[in-house]
Design a protein around this motif. Sequence first.
Motif, PDB file in Angstrom:
ATOM      1  N   THR A   1      25.920  33.089  40.752  1.00 54.49           N
ATOM      2  CA  THR A   1      27.065  33.676  41.408  1.00 54.49           C
ATOM      3  C   THR A   1      26.916  35.207  41.377  1.00 54.49           C
ATOM      4  OG1 THR A   1      28.638  33.941  39.091  1.00 54.49           O
ATOM      5  CG2 THR A   1      29.124  32.015  40.480  1.00 54.49           C
ATOM      6  N   ASP A   2      27.115  35.677  42.566  1.00 46.64           N
ATOM      7  CA  ASP A   2      26.876  37.218  42.893  1.00 46.64           C
ATOM      8  C   ASP A   2      28.027  37.771  43.565  1.00 46.64           C
ATOM      9  OD1 ASP A   2      25.856  39.590  43.353  1.00 46.64           O
ATOM     10  OD2 ASP A   2      24.281  38.764  44.820  1.00 46.64           O
ATOM     11  N   ASN A   3      28.853  38.833  42.725  1.00 44.95           N
ATOM     12  CA  ASN A   3      30.065  39.450  43.260  1.00 44.95           C
ATOM     13  C   ASN A   3      29.678  40.548  43.791  1.00 44.95           C
ATOM     14  OD1 ASN A   3      32.847  40.282  43.120  1.00 44.95           O
ATOM     15  ND2 ASN A   3      32.632  41.017  41.036  1.00 44.95           N
ATOM     16  N   HIS A   4      29.655  40.604  45.294  1.00 44.33           N
ATOM     17  CA  HIS A   4      29.134  41.460  46.303  1.00 44.33           C
ATOM     18  C   HIS A   4      30.328  42.732  46.284  1.00 44.33           C
ATOM     19  CE1 HIS A   4      26.533  42.998  49.268  1.00 44.33           C
ATOM     20  NE2 HIS A   4      27.240  43.225  50.102  1.00 44.33           N
ATOM     21  N   ILE A   5      30.673  43.302  45.489  1.00 44.24           N
ATOM     22  CA  ILE A   5      31.716  44.326  45.486  1.00 44.24           C
ATOM     23  C   ILE A   5      31.585  45.384  46.505  1.00 44.24           C
ATOM     24  CG2 ILE A   5      32.608  44.122  43.013  1.00 44.24           C
ATOM     25  CD1 ILE A   5      31.126  46.504  42.074  1.00 44.24           C
ATOM     26  N   GLY A   6      32.697  45.978  47.122  1.00 43.12           N
ATOM     27  CA  GLY A   6      32.610  46.778  48.248  1.00 43.12           C
ATOM     28  C   GLY A   6      32.681  48.177  47.389  1.00 43.12           C
ATOM     29  N   ASP A   7      31.405  48.756  47.024  1.00 41.44           N
ATOM     30  CA  ASP A   7      31.646  49.933  45.940  1.00 41.44           C
ATOM     31  C   ASP A   7      30.909  51.256  46.700  1.00 41.44           C
ATOM     32  OD1 ASP A   7      28.990  49.067  46.180  1.00 41.44           O
ATOM     33  OD2 ASP A   7      28.708  49.179  44.126  1.00 41.44           O
ATOM     34  N   TRP A   8      30.632  51.225  48.142  1.00 42.59           N
ATOM     35  CA  TRP A   8      30.166  52.334  48.885  1.00 42.59           C
ATOM     36  C   TRP A   8      30.826  52.391  50.152  1.00 42.59           C
ATOM     37  CZ3 TRP A   8      27.340  56.186  47.259  1.00 42.59           C
ATOM     38  CH2 TRP A   8      26.566  56.655  48.165  1.00 42.59           C
ATOM     39  N   GLY A   9      31.150  53.439  50.930  1.00 43.65           N
ATOM     40  CA  GLY A   9      31.592  53.654  51.830  1.00 43.65           C
ATOM     41  C   GLY A   9      32.383  55.078  52.083  1.00 43.65           C
ATOM     42  N   THR A  10      32.945  55.275  53.386  1.00 40.46           N
ATOM     43  CA  THR A  10      33.460  56.481  53.612  1.00 40.46           C
ATOM     44  C   THR A  10      34.600  56.616  52.803  1.00 40.46           C
ATOM     45  OG1 THR A  10      34.619  55.320  55.551  1.00 40.46           O
ATOM     46  CG2 THR A  10      32.855  56.523  56.173  1.00 40.46           C
ATOM     47  N   ASN A  11      35.235  55.803  52.250  1.00 37.34           N
ATOM     48  CA  ASN A  11      36.428  56.192  51.430  1.00 37.34           C
ATOM     49  C   ASN A  11      36.326  57.022  50.290  1.00 37.34           C
ATOM     50  OD1 ASN A  11      35.108  53.687  50.777  1.00 37.34           O
ATOM     51  ND2 ASN A  11      36.908  53.019  49.287  1.00 37.34           N
TER      52      ASN A  11
ATOM     53  N   ASN B   1      33.985  53.461  40.025  1.00 41.61           N
ATOM     54  CA  ASN B   1      33.345  52.182  40.118  1.00 41.61           C
ATOM     55  C   ASN B   1      33.640  51.640  38.747  1.00 41.61           C
ATOM     56  OD1 ASN B   1      32.836  51.894  42.884  1.00 41.61           O
ATOM     57  ND2 ASN B   1      30.992  52.947  42.700  1.00 41.61           N
ATOM     58  N   SER B   2      33.108  52.161  37.525  1.00 42.90           N
ATOM     59  CA  SER B   2      33.066  51.388  36.179  1.00 42.90           C
ATOM     60  C   SER B   2      34.553  51.321  36.038  1.00 42.90           C
ATOM     61  CB  SER B   2      32.353  52.178  35.379  1.00 42.90           C
ATOM     62  OG  SER B   2      33.002  53.368  35.004  1.00 42.90           O
ATOM     63  N   VAL B   3      35.640  52.160  36.328  1.00 44.95           N
ATOM     64  CA  VAL B   3      36.833  51.894  36.178  1.00 44.95           C
ATOM     65  C   VAL B   3      37.523  50.635  36.731  1.00 44.95           C
ATOM     66  CG1 VAL B   3      39.318  52.888  36.365  1.00 44.95           C
ATOM     67  CG2 VAL B   3      37.731  54.340  35.382  1.00 44.95           C
ATOM     68  N   SER B   4      36.953  50.572  37.982  1.00 46.37           N
ATOM     69  CA  SER B   4      37.330  49.507  38.900  1.00 46.37           C
ATOM     70  C   SER B   4      37.064  48.098  38.256  1.00 46.37           C
ATOM     71  CB  SER B   4      36.975  49.691  40.173  1.00 46.37           C
ATOM     72  OG  SER B   4      37.332  50.678  40.694  1.00 46.37           O
ATOM     73  N   VAL B   5      35.585  47.964  38.130  1.00 50.89           N
ATOM     74  CA  VAL B   5      35.053  46.923  37.589  1.00 50.89           C
ATOM     75  C   VAL B   5      35.499  46.317  36.252  1.00 50.89           C
ATOM     76  CG1 VAL B   5      32.797  45.904  36.507  1.00 50.89           C
ATOM     77  CG2 VAL B   5      32.876  47.170  38.876  1.00 50.89           C
ATOM     78  N   ALA B   6      36.057  47.274  35.152  1.00 48.98           N
ATOM     79  CA  ALA B   6      36.526  47.030  34.165  1.00 48.98           C
ATOM     80  C   ALA B   6      37.902  46.381  34.392  1.00 48.98           C
ATOM     81  CB  ALA B   6      36.820  48.190  33.161  1.00 48.98           C
ATOM     82  N   SER B   7      38.756  46.880  35.127  1.00 46.75           N
ATOM     83  CA  SER B   7      40.005  46.249  35.400  1.00 46.75           C
ATOM     84  C   SER B   7      39.730  44.892  36.181  1.00 46.75           C
ATOM     85  CB  SER B   7      40.852  47.377  36.118  1.00 46.75           C
ATOM     86  OG  SER B   7      41.515  46.636  37.270  1.00 46.75           O
ATOM     87  N   PHE B   8      38.807  44.809  37.150  1.00 49.98           N
ATOM     88  CA  PHE B   8      38.419  43.349  37.591  1.00 49.98           C
ATOM     89  C   PHE B   8      38.171  42.381  36.596  1.00 49.98           C
ATOM     90  CE2 PHE B   8      36.684  45.553  41.557  1.00 49.98           C
ATOM     91  CZ  PHE B   8      38.066  46.151  42.020  1.00 49.98           C
TER      92      PHE B   8
ATOM     93  N   PRO C   1      34.336  37.136  43.854  1.00 50.85           N
ATOM     94  CA  PRO C   1      35.281  37.309  44.773  1.00 50.85           C
ATOM     95  C   PRO C   1      35.284  38.461  45.574  1.00 50.85           C
ATOM     96  CG  PRO C   1      36.256  37.754  42.679  1.00 50.85           C
ATOM     97  CD  PRO C   1      34.640  37.546  42.487  1.00 50.85           C
ATOM     98  N   SER C   2      34.166  39.334  45.103  1.00 49.36           N
ATOM     99  CA  SER C   2      33.708  40.516  45.901  1.00 49.36           C
ATOM    100  C   SER C   2      34.794  41.476  46.587  1.00 49.36           C
ATOM    101  CB  SER C   2      32.973  39.928  47.120  1.00 49.36           C
ATOM    102  OG  SER C   2      31.977  39.064  46.726  1.00 49.36           O
ATOM    103  N   PRO C   3      35.527  42.066  45.603  1.00 55.23           N
ATOM    104  CA  PRO C   3      36.645  42.743  46.150  1.00 55.23           C
ATOM    105  C   PRO C   3      36.167  44.254  46.232  1.00 55.23           C
ATOM    106  CG  PRO C   3      36.610  42.733  43.524  1.00 55.23           C
ATOM    107  CD  PRO C   3      35.630  41.686  44.161  1.00 55.23           C
ATOM    108  N   ASN C   4      36.905  45.262  46.869  1.00 55.24           N
ATOM    109  CA  ASN C   4      36.393  46.542  47.024  1.00 55.24           C
ATOM    110  C   ASN C   4      37.044  47.212  45.922  1.00 55.24           C
ATOM    111  OD1 ASN C   4      35.264  45.786  49.578  1.00 55.24           O
ATOM    112  ND2 ASN C   4      37.189  46.200  50.604  1.00 55.24           N
ATOM    113  N   THR C   5      36.049  48.410  45.503  1.00 51.79           N
ATOM    114  CA  THR C   5      36.685  49.088  44.198  1.00 51.79           C
ATOM    115  C   THR C   5      37.570  50.144  44.696  1.00 51.79           C
ATOM    116  OG1 THR C   5      34.918  50.571  44.647  1.00 51.79           O
ATOM    117  CG2 THR C   5      34.318  48.706  43.117  1.00 51.79           C
ATOM    118  N   ALA C   6      38.061  50.852  43.671  1.00 53.44           N
ATOM    119  CA  ALA C   6      39.166  51.867  43.954  1.00 53.44           C
ATOM    120  C   ALA C   6      40.448  51.213  44.135  1.00 53.44           C
ATOM    121  CB  ALA C   6      38.672  53.037  44.952  1.00 53.44           C
TER     122      ALA C   6
END
Length: 587
Positions: free
Chosen positions: A165-175, A244-251, A130-135
């Motif tokens: 299945t490859d979950n392309h999370i948004g874990d990098w960016g200006t935010n 990111n690890s907090v995010s992924v654990a919650s996802f 589902p490739s969500p963005n982290t944080a």
Amino acid sequence: MDIWFHPSKEIESLLKKSASEAGLDDGFDPQVRPADPRFGDFQANGVLAYAKSHRQNPRALAEKLVSALNNSPEFDKSHVGVSIAGPGFINFSLSPKFLSAWLTRYKGETELKAAASRFYNGKKVVIDYPSPNTAKQMHVGHLRPMVIGEAVKRLLRFCGADIVTDNHIGDWGTNFGILIYGIKTQKYTLDPSNENSLEELEQLYKRGSAMAKESEEAANAAREELVKLQKGDPENVALWKGINSVSVASFEKMYKLMGLTIDFTLGESFYRDKVGRIYSELAETGIAEEDGGALVVFLRDHDRFKTQPFIIRKSDGASNYASTDLATLLYRVEHFGAEEVVYVTDGRQQDHFQQLFLTAKKWFGAKGYRLPELRHVWFGTILGEDGKAIKTKSGEPVRLKTLIDESVSRAKSILLEKNPDIDAREADAIANTVGIAALKYADLVQNRTSDYVFSWDKLLAFEGNTAPYLLYAAARLHSIFRKAGVSPSDPFELDASPIETEQETALARKLVALPAVFELTLSELRPHYLCNYLYELSGIFSTFYNADKVIVDDRKTMARRLMLCSRTLGILECGLRLLGIEPLEKM
Ligand code: ARG
């Protein structure tokens, strides 16, 4: 495809062969479509268009074609009846003998899957969801990629695709600049055991970005944190990893709740060191050019994209969504051997994926790489009753967990109302299944490219095209078997006499239409076709069940009807599972 699985496909290819024997040219497309059940199972509409463009009499042409078909040794008249209707439509109707034989052959999920696997035949498919963005916490906006992605994956796998299945999370960016700035100025400590981490990070981000808007100084400080992160500063890298690890654990908790299984989570950051090759190959092949310091692709032969650039490297030298997606595609081909890549995102990303696919086509062509089939499975927005994107009263997106909890608790009230004596533990388990299934099904039953209005009453209704209705239909079928003291997997076909009554025939024809539904659903990757089929099947089953008693004295009649019940149940349960819904035996 053989006649035994997908008769209309087989008829189509026999028609093509007969057409060439009857002297028609390659331009003939039989156009085999499902027919109005009053006239047959399917019909070929292609004669009319062909006759028109070749200035021939359509009726005479249809007759020529049908006689060629009848003379074909591969065509078994005891399976299919043929007739010509109107100006030149050819109708086909499956014989009772064929219907009985099909139902005998395709006893259940195992046989169906073995036959359906011919659709994809081991093709390697990478599906990106589902490739969500982290944080950020998962919210209502994540429902569709999860639900549609999971259904599409299950369907493709059932139909023979070799799935990654490859979950392309948004874990990098200006935010991350703002987030790290927020963490540092608020002296916040990330604690992996804190359930509320993501919520708190969202608040930090909000405060940080408000500060950056207000003061130049804060904006610069946030930007500096980002530069430090990009340069590998250990403190910032550690913070970024923590977020990111907090995010992924919650996802992952949400995936589990929603029944998703993910093979890989290779987010945007994974491709940071893989974009260099993209820049050089696209520049060297002349596909990308410098434009005001940025590296961009203009697609000269496209109406809009000849002036709307696809920016693949920003003017500050940083990579972006486009560069990481190009690198991701290459990785999927080189590393996973992808022959097809399916991306599940919302419709606002259509331009991005069109530009990505067109750029990839040029680039792969220039380099002689094998281009996989690329499909963007996009979806519309979930709306509130006011017709705007669904929000909480305070204007926030509704949290996914809140939505699930509410669905389950509403399902439980309905259940208790209908069945006050139910055991409390059993009620919880059923409500859990029904609540989650209702959310999923209400999403899948919509044509995915449309927006839809979210309504609790509609999605939890026991009448209409809903999960509770289908789950109930399956549970009722189980109760028929319990009452008869037999099991759905008993070999009823051994005793069954051929399909006889009108209602039996209607039900059998609907069951035999399943492969055509798979074909249609696969062709556009739109699960609502499967939903509608299951709903119609349940309706036809009810008609049959009301008209024809199942428990009767005549042994052969009873076996035949139990076989129809068993096949209906099998296909209903198989279909529900493909939609990501676990059926219930009791409800
Ligand atoms: N993270 C993106 C979003 O939340 C979706 C990513 C989809 N996949 C991709 N390869 N671009 O919108």
